[in-house]
Design a protein around this motif. Structure first.
Motif, mmCIF file in Angstrom:
data_model
loop_
_atom_site.group_PDB
_atom_site.id
_atom_site.type_symbol
_atom_site.label_atom_id
_atom_site.label_comp_id
_atom_site.label_asym_id
_atom_site.label_seq_id
_atom_site.Cartn_x
_atom_site.Cartn_y
_atom_site.Cartn_z
ATOM 1 N N LYS A 286 15.485 9.066 -10.943
ATOM 2 C CA LYS A 286 14.116 9.088 -10.433
ATOM 3 C C LYS A 286 13.725 7.846 -9.653
ATOM 4 O O LYS A 286 12.701 7.850 -8.958
ATOM 5 C CB LYS A 286 13.151 9.291 -11.599
ATOM 6 C CG LYS A 286 13.162 8.179 -12.641
ATOM 7 C CD LYS A 286 12.264 8.533 -13.815
ATOM 8 C CE LYS A 286 12.236 7.421 -14.859
ATOM 9 N NZ LYS A 286 11.401 7.792 -16.034
ATOM 10 N N ARG A 287 14.513 6.762 -9.704
ATOM 11 C CA ARG A 287 14.160 5.551 -8.975
ATOM 12 C C ARG A 287 14.458 5.656 -7.484
ATOM 13 O O ARG A 287 13.933 4.890 -6.682
ATOM 14 C CB ARG A 287 14.911 4.349 -9.546
ATOM 15 C CG ARG A 287 14.608 4.042 -11.006
ATOM 16 C CD ARG A 287 15.457 2.866 -11.498
ATOM 17 N NE ARG A 287 16.884 3.162 -11.399
ATOM 18 C CZ ARG A 287 17.843 2.248 -11.344
ATOM 19 N NH1 ARG A 287 17.527 0.968 -11.337
ATOM 20 N NH2 ARG A 287 19.110 2.603 -11.274
ATOM 21 N N ARG A 288 15.331 6.568 -7.086
ATOM 22 C CA ARG A 288 15.827 6.619 -5.714
ATOM 23 C C ARG A 288 14.742 7.038 -4.715
ATOM 24 O O ARG A 288 13.947 7.944 -4.965
ATOM 25 C CB ARG A 288 17.002 7.590 -5.620
ATOM 26 C CG ARG A 288 17.593 7.703 -4.204
ATOM 27 C CD ARG A 288 18.823 8.579 -4.164
ATOM 28 N NE ARG A 288 19.285 8.794 -2.807
ATOM 29 C CZ ARG A 288 20.079 7.961 -2.139
ATOM 30 N NH1 ARG A 288 20.524 6.868 -2.724
ATOM 31 N NH2 ARG A 288 20.466 8.228 -0.902
ATOM 32 N N ASP A 289 14.741 6.379 -3.553
ATOM 33 C CA ASP A 289 13.955 6.786 -2.403
ATOM 34 C C ASP A 289 14.954 7.072 -1.270
ATOM 35 O O ASP A 289 15.579 6.149 -0.750
ATOM 36 C CB ASP A 289 12.977 5.682 -1.995
ATOM 37 C CG ASP A 289 12.094 6.072 -0.836
ATOM 38 O OD1 ASP A 289 12.594 6.144 0.305
ATOM 39 O OD2 ASP A 289 10.899 6.305 -1.054
ATOM 40 N N ASP A 290 15.089 8.325 -0.911
ATOM 41 C CA ASP A 290 16.153 8.714 0.016
ATOM 42 C C ASP A 290 16.069 7.996 1.359
ATOM 43 O O ASP A 290 17.077 7.497 1.867
ATOM 44 C CB ASP A 290 16.128 10.231 0.251
ATOM 45 C CG ASP A 290 16.753 11.017 -0.888
ATOM 46 O OD1 ASP A 290 17.621 10.465 -1.588
ATOM 47 O OD2 ASP A 290 16.374 12.191 -1.078
ATOM 48 N N ALA A 291 14.885 7.953 1.939
ATOM 49 C CA ALA A 291 14.747 7.362 3.272
ATOM 50 C C ALA A 291 15.096 5.877 3.259
ATOM 51 O O ALA A 291 15.848 5.382 4.109
ATOM 52 C CB ALA A 291 13.333 7.581 3.801
ATOM 53 N N ALA A 292 14.532 5.151 2.291
ATOM 54 C CA ALA A 292 14.792 3.712 2.213
ATOM 55 C C ALA A 292 16.244 3.430 1.841
ATOM 56 O O ALA A 292 16.859 2.492 2.375
ATOM 57 C CB ALA A 292 13.850 3.064 1.201
ATOM 58 N N ALA A 293 16.800 4.225 0.938
ATOM 59 C CA ALA A 293 18.202 4.039 0.560
ATOM 60 C C ALA A 293 19.114 4.263 1.754
ATOM 61 O O ALA A 293 20.063 3.499 1.981
ATOM 62 C CB ALA A 293 18.567 4.987 -0.578
ATOM 63 N N ALA B 149 17.632 2.242 -4.112
ATOM 64 C CA ALA B 149 18.881 2.691 -3.494
ATOM 65 C C ALA B 149 19.910 3.191 -4.506
ATOM 66 O O ALA B 149 21.079 3.350 -4.170
ATOM 67 C CB ALA B 149 19.488 1.570 -2.645
ATOM 68 N N THR B 150 19.469 3.433 -5.727
ATOM 69 C CA THR B 150 20.386 4.006 -6.703
ATOM 70 C C THR B 150 20.901 5.354 -6.214
ATOM 71 O O THR B 150 20.224 6.062 -5.458
ATOM 72 C CB THR B 150 19.693 4.154 -8.072
ATOM 73 O OG1 THR B 150 20.641 4.573 -9.046
ATOM 74 C CG2 THR B 150 18.552 5.157 -7.998
ATOM 75 N N GLU B 151 22.088 5.734 -6.621
ATOM 76 C CA GLU B 151 22.675 6.980 -6.144
ATOM 77 C C GLU B 151 21.997 8.200 -6.737
ATOM 78 O O GLU B 151 21.998 9.275 -6.127
ATOM 79 C CB GLU B 151 24.170 7.010 -6.481
ATOM 80 C CG GLU B 151 25.023 6.095 -5.621
ATOM 81 C CD GLU B 151 24.987 6.511 -4.158
ATOM 82 O OE1 GLU B 151 25.242 7.684 -3.856
ATOM 83 O OE2 GLU B 151 24.699 5.645 -3.316
#
Length: 232
Positions: A209-216, A204-206
């Motif tokens: 590369k760690r971010r997953d849009d759907a899960a965030a 859920a980082t803003e």
């Protein structure tokens, strides 16, 4: 980095910086944003800005001020990631909780906002749990908190609502740790746990590369509804 507020420690013998984002008009409530191991970096400041856009006073204290004040790190840069790990290992978490408590007092006394929630990420997710157990915060949310199984002995002190977001493929939180969290907290009347199957730490980082849009988006919508229910 932009630290635009100054907070006194509980003892009043020192001060530390914080980033504050203010809404238009009177705040609905306040949200204390607890950093990852990368300091009050652009992603954490963006979290604050988003909460302010939703009508909250948002404040992120610089919890690493005793080690390296004002530091801001990029998790996608290996050298900076290693620096962050070193800071985490040297960080005094008990002192950090006292600084969080000082920030709660600062919000209520200086900014005049009575209802205060907190949300933390990574190290901040662990600190959010500790804040729920050790302060009078009104509501707390932790994302991918580390080592919470070792803090279950404090669960009896959680008096106000707490929500934890748990990615099941977290490289820093084993399946055994996740199971212990569920076993220890599923029946707690103040605690809600959400699992995110197959997701890793930092989803859920803003930015980065760690971010997953759907899960965030899903986790953040749950956080928004949680604060709406318990702060507003």
């Amino acid at each position: 980095m932009t630290l635009n507020d100054t907070i006194s420690t509980l003892d009043g013998d020192a001060t530390f910086g914080a980033y504050v984002a203010k809404p238009e008009g009177t705040p609905r409530a306040a949200i204390l944003v607890i950093q990852e191991i990368f300091g009050v970096n652009p992603g954490i400041r963006q979290k604050c800005d988003k909460f302010a856009a939703d009508g909250y006073l948002a404040i992120a204290p610089d919890l690493f001020w005793r080690l390296e004040p004002g530091i801001t790190l990029d998790p996608d840069v290996e050298r900076e990631f290693q620096t962050a790990l070193d800071l985490m290992n040297r960080f005094d978490q008990d002192a950090g909780i006292r600084d969080i408590e000082a920030t709660i007092h600062h919000i209520r006394q200086t900014h005049g906002v009575t209802k205060v929630g907190c949300v933390g990420y990574c190290l901040g997710g662990r600190l959010a749990y500790m804040t729920a157990a050790r302060t009078d915060i009104d509501a707390s949310v932790g994302y991918y908190g580390v080592g919470i199984d070792g803090l279950l002995g404090e669960k009896h002190a959680i008096a106000h609502p707490l929500m934890l977001h748990i990615p099941t493929a977290d490289g820093f939180v084993s399946r055994e740790t996740q199971a212990a969290m569920h076993e220890g907290l599923d029946d707690h009347p103040k605690v809600t746990l959400h699992d995110y199957e197959g997701l890793d730490h930092g989803f859920a980082t803003e930015m980065g590369k760690r971010r997953d849009d759907a899960a965030a988006t899903l986790a953040d919508s749950r956080t928004a509804a949680f604060f709406e229910a318990h702060l507003v």
